[in-house]
Scaffold this active site. Structure first.
Site, PDB file in Angstrom:
ATOM      1  N   ASP A 108      37.149  40.322  45.664  1.00  0.00           N
ATOM      2  CA  ASP A 108      36.311  39.295  45.040  1.00  0.00           C
ATOM      3  C   ASP A 108      35.552  39.819  43.817  1.00  0.00           C
ATOM      4  O   ASP A 108      34.344  39.638  43.697  1.00  0.00           O
ATOM      5  CB  ASP A 108      35.327  38.733  46.071  1.00  0.00           C
ATOM      6  CG  ASP A 108      34.638  37.458  45.592  1.00  0.00           C
ATOM      7  OD1 ASP A 108      35.182  36.790  44.694  1.00  0.00           O
ATOM      8  OD2 ASP A 108      33.549  37.142  46.105  1.00  0.00           O
ATOM      9  N   GLU A 138      42.286  40.657  43.384  1.00  0.00           N
ATOM     10  CA  GLU A 138      41.113  40.316  42.562  1.00  0.00           C
ATOM     11  C   GLU A 138      40.388  41.569  42.058  1.00  0.00           C
ATOM     12  O   GLU A 138      39.177  41.725  42.197  1.00  0.00           O
ATOM     13  CB  GLU A 138      40.154  39.387  43.313  1.00  0.00           C
ATOM     14  CG  GLU A 138      40.609  37.946  43.297  1.00  0.00           C
ATOM     15  CD  GLU A 138      39.528  36.946  43.693  1.00  0.00           C
ATOM     16  OE1 GLU A 138      38.329  37.255  43.555  1.00  0.00           O
ATOM     17  OE2 GLU A 138      39.896  35.846  44.132  1.00  0.00           O
ATOM     18  N   ASP A 248      46.230  38.563  49.797  1.00  0.00           N
ATOM     19  CA  ASP A 248      45.592  37.255  49.929  1.00  0.00           C
ATOM     20  C   ASP A 248      46.647  36.214  49.595  1.00  0.00           C
ATOM     21  O   ASP A 248      46.885  35.908  48.421  1.00  0.00           O
ATOM     22  CB  ASP A 248      44.392  37.164  48.991  1.00  0.00           C
ATOM     23  CG  ASP A 248      43.716  35.792  49.051  1.00  0.00           C
ATOM     24  OD1 ASP A 248      44.131  34.966  49.884  1.00  0.00           O
ATOM     25  OD2 ASP A 248      42.796  35.552  48.242  1.00  0.00           O
TER      26      ASP A 248
END
Length: 359
Positions: A108, A138, A248
């Site tokens: 994130d 990310e 993810d």
């Protein structure tokens, strides 16, 4: 030839999609398989069709799947991996020679709040758990620099350098990098791709793949197409290699059913290690409050997954345990390292486990 010169020779995104559709129509397959054949043949439709029918009819001189041309001029992008070290792994000196650990985590980096503290928390967890391979999603340039500084015992293989991207970390002294490539998802609206690393881990040959598939429910069609491409890459890997694919995937269970399920000989690591309910949901807003969510309903989803495809003629590696990491708040900011929990899969090298048991 430079990368920019290669790009000039590629068809436009709309033309690539049209050729995929045409290939699927003629062969009675789908656009995921079409992209595999077309990408490795510079989007030449005739050459791709010829190769498909030769392979299907058993006449291909390359039964392992589509290959790049000898000069390497392929739409797959070679990944630059600086400072990669050769493995000095000594099986006899390793008290855990039978154990391999693989971590996957969306860290994130797009959340600007407490970014430095949070990625340092990710680094602390990596250094504590000591996974031999780490799959990250990310990542941005800022967090890549922190990861490289705080995790000096790992070599960093990025899957991009613009916006946000994936990366694979290989623990030094137990791994050797052979090759790294990126397969672009040309129809992605979110810069998504598939990063693949060929390596050895403790002397075992692996293909390691990671991706961050298209996000949000409304992009389910694109996400399913990307997953099919990834599974096709897993399926077509050399038979003597163990394949780990994770990341993810933003996956919903019904989407997996709609593409025909998991391919044969490919297994969901969470499922085959017992489906522990406490390790099921990787994006869980009932427990993780990094994101503000005004609704009373707090969603929890199994967006992040790990898969294994065994080598042939016999499986060399067996998944034995699956857990979530990053569940503790950081003292520095009282937030979690990410809005996703990380995954940690434990695998046994079967022959070495038997040897260890005899001692």
């Amino acid at each position: 030839m430079s990368e920019s010169e290669e790009d000039i020779n590629l068809p436009s995104a709309s033309e690539c999609e049209a050729r995929c559709q045409k290939f699927a129509e003629i062969t009675g397959t789908d656009t995921a398989l079409a992209m595999f054949f077309l990408q490795d043949r510079d989007w030449d439709l005739d050459r791709s069709l010829n190769s498909f029918f030769q392979e299907r009819d058993g006449h291909s001189s390359s039964p392992k799947g589509p290959q790049s041309k000898p000069d390497g001029n392929s739409s797959k992008e070679k990944v630059r991996a600086d400072k990669i070290t050769e493995s000095s792994y000594n099986c006899a000196a390793d008290p855990e020679s039978f154990r391999i650990r693989v971590m996957s985590w969306n860290i994130d980096s797009l959340d600007p709040k407490n970014k430095k503290s949070r990625v340092e928390g990710v680094c602390d967890k990596i250094n504590k758990e000591k996974p031999h391979v780490v799959l990250l999603q990310e990542v941005v340039m800022e967090t890549q620099k922190i990861l490289e500084e705080k995790c000096p015992s790992y070599d960093f293989v990025p899957g991009g350098e613009k916006e946000y991207y994936t990366a694979i970390l290989l623990q030094q002294n137990v791994t050797t990098l052979e090759d790294a490539t990126v397969i672009p998802f040309y129809s992605s609206m979110m810069l998504r791709n598939l990063l693949t690393v060929k390596c050895t881990v403790k002397g075992i040959k692996f293909d390691i793949l990671t991706s961050h598939l298209e996000s949000t429910k409304e992009y389910g069609k694109e996400r399913k197409n990307q997953l099919k491409i990834a599974f096709e890459s897993v399926r077509r890997a050399d038979a003597d290699r163990t394949v780990i694919f994770g990341g993810d995937l933003n996956l919903r269970d019904d989407e997996l059913i709609e593409i025909g399920g998991i391919p044969e000989n490919v297994y969901d690591v969470w499922e085959v290690t017992g489906k522990r309910p406490e390790a099921k949901f990787t994006w869980d807003m009932t427990r993780n409050d990094n994101l503000e969510y005004s609704s009373k309903f707090k969603p929890k989803c199994r967006f992040d997954r790990l898969y294994i495809r065994h080598s042939k003629p016999k499986a060399l590696v067996k998944p034995v345990y699956f857990e979530l990491v990053g569940l503790e708040r950081l003292k520095s900011c009282q937030r979690f390292p990410s809005d996703h929990w990380g995954l940690l899969g434990h695998f046994n090298v079967l022959a070495r486990l038997l040897e260890s048991a005899k001692k």
